[in-house]
Design a protein around this motif. Structure first.
Motif, PDB file in Angstrom:
ATOM      1  N   ASP A 117       0.859  -1.190   0.000  1.00  0.00           N
ATOM      2  CA  ASP A 117       0.000   0.000   0.000  1.00  0.00           C
ATOM      3  C   ASP A 117       0.887   1.230   0.000  1.00  0.00           C
ATOM      4  N   GLY A 157      -5.104   9.498   4.649  1.00  0.00           N
ATOM      5  CA  GLY A 157      -6.376   9.712   3.964  1.00  0.00           C
ATOM      6  C   GLY A 157      -6.940   8.423   3.412  1.00  0.00           C
ATOM      7  N   PRO A 158      -8.068   8.511   2.710  1.00  0.00           N
ATOM      8  CA  PRO A 158      -8.682   7.303   2.150  1.00  0.00           C
ATOM      9  C   PRO A 158      -7.734   6.595   1.185  1.00  0.00           C
ATOM     10  N   ALA A 159      -7.762   5.272   1.210  1.00  0.00           N
ATOM     11  CA  ALA A 159      -6.919   4.496   0.293  1.00  0.00           C
ATOM     12  C   ALA A 159      -7.308   4.800  -1.149  1.00  0.00           C
ATOM     13  N   GLU A 160      -6.298   4.965  -2.003  1.00  0.00           N
ATOM     14  CA  GLU A 160      -6.523   5.223  -3.424  1.00  0.00           C
ATOM     15  C   GLU A 160      -5.710   4.222  -4.239  1.00  0.00           C
ATOM     16  N   HIS A 192       1.153   8.052  -4.991  1.00  0.00           N
ATOM     17  CA  HIS A 192      -0.062   8.753  -4.568  1.00  0.00           C
ATOM     18  C   HIS A 192      -0.127  10.070  -5.328  1.00  0.00           C
ATOM     19  N   ALA A 222      -9.677  13.795  -2.363  1.00  0.00           N
ATOM     20  CA  ALA A 222     -10.307  13.375  -1.116  1.00  0.00           C
ATOM     21  C   ALA A 222     -10.247  14.499  -0.087  1.00  0.00           C
ATOM     22  N   ASP A 223     -11.212  14.520   0.801  1.00  0.00           N
ATOM     23  CA  ASP A 223     -11.234  15.506   1.875  1.00  0.00           C
ATOM     24  C   ASP A 223      -9.918  15.458   2.652  1.00  0.00           C
ATOM     25  N   TRP A 225      -7.056  16.885   1.741  1.00  0.00           N
ATOM     26  CA  TRP A 225      -5.835  16.846   0.920  1.00  0.00           C
ATOM     27  C   TRP A 225      -4.904  18.022   1.212  1.00  0.00           C
TER      28      TRP A 225
END
Length: 263
Positions: A117, A157-160, A192, A222-223, A225
């Protein structure tokens, strides 16, 4: 090829302007740099599948020949075009976090081996290796960076999915030409997408607000950032400490303090 102008040196290589037998102007890097030039060429070709990049004409262990890019002044319209292009390039994606070619930033090698990840990749392949090379940092400062690294899984933050990123996208690696930004000198890999945007912010980029506005219309972020910008700047600042010493230590540790306050 005929060399028509010597352009000095940068890091471990010499720079020249040349003309090919067919009349095309080229930009040439020469030097004994191991796999650096072939790595740069691989990254340019990969990014070029989805974005405007300088064309690779020849790449070998001691010479890299690129198309000559005639520079223009940046404009708000060009910045917006660049922002949309950058979003599409990121969205083109990668097979994983890392890359199948050796990594370099300036003349410094980087490990591009895959990681499960992004927080794991960023910690083990980017930040921690450069902490070990940063002789200007005190033991206490190293401990602070390591404390920030320990927070990566909870503050990233959220996984991308892996994005197709330039990897060293400070303003000097964007040439304005043909009404948009043209990418040069990448450290390309699956990473990322916020990293590229944070790099544009690090040393200032013309019309950055226009770039980011167009980018977000094309590919919303994403929120949170903006708060994560210093997280994505840690590696670049560590590279500068390794290359240039104490002059960047304060800026690095300021970013570390902001990262430690996240979450």
């Amino acid at each position: 090829m005929k060399v028509v102008q010597h352009l000095g040196a940068s890091h471990a290589w010499r720079l020249e302007r040349g003309v090919l037998d067919d009349g095309r102007e080229v930009f040439v890097k020469t030097g004994a740099v191991s796999a650096l030039f072939t790595s740069e060429a691989a990254g340019l070709r990969w990014l070029g599948e989805a974005a405007a990049v300088v064309e690779v004409i020849e790449a070998g262990p001691d010479r890299l020949v690129l198309s000559w890019v005639e520079a223009e002044r940046p404009t708000p319209v060009a910045a917006e075009r660049f922002g949309r292009m950058l979003a599409r390039m990121h969205r083109a994606g990668a097979d994983g976090f890392g890359a199948p070619w050796p990594g370099f930033i300036a003349e410094l090698p980087m490990d591009n081996a895959a990681a499960p990840d992004w927080p794991a990749f960023y910690a083990s392949r980017r930040v921690l290796p450069f902490v070990r090379r940063a002789g200007a940092l005190s033991a206490g400062e190293v401990a602070q960076v390591e404390a920030a690294v320990a927070k990566f899984p909870e503050i990233s933050g959220p996984a991308e999915p892996p994005a197709r990123i330039h990897g060293d996208l400070w303003s000097g690696n964007v040439m304005w030409s043909g009404g948009t930004g043209v990418l040069i000198d990448p450290a390309a890999h699956g990473g990322h997408r916020e990293t590229d945007l944070a790099m544009l912010d690090l040393f200032g980029t013309p019309y950055l607000d226009r770039i980011l506005g167009a980018y977000r219309e094309e590919y919303p972020l994403a929120d949170g950032w903006r708060e994560r910008v210093p997280l994505h700047q840690l590696h670049a600042l560590l590279v500068h400490v390794v290359l240039y010493g104490d002059g960047y230590r304060g800026q690095l540790m300021g970013a570390v303090e902001r990262v430690l306050r996240l979450g």
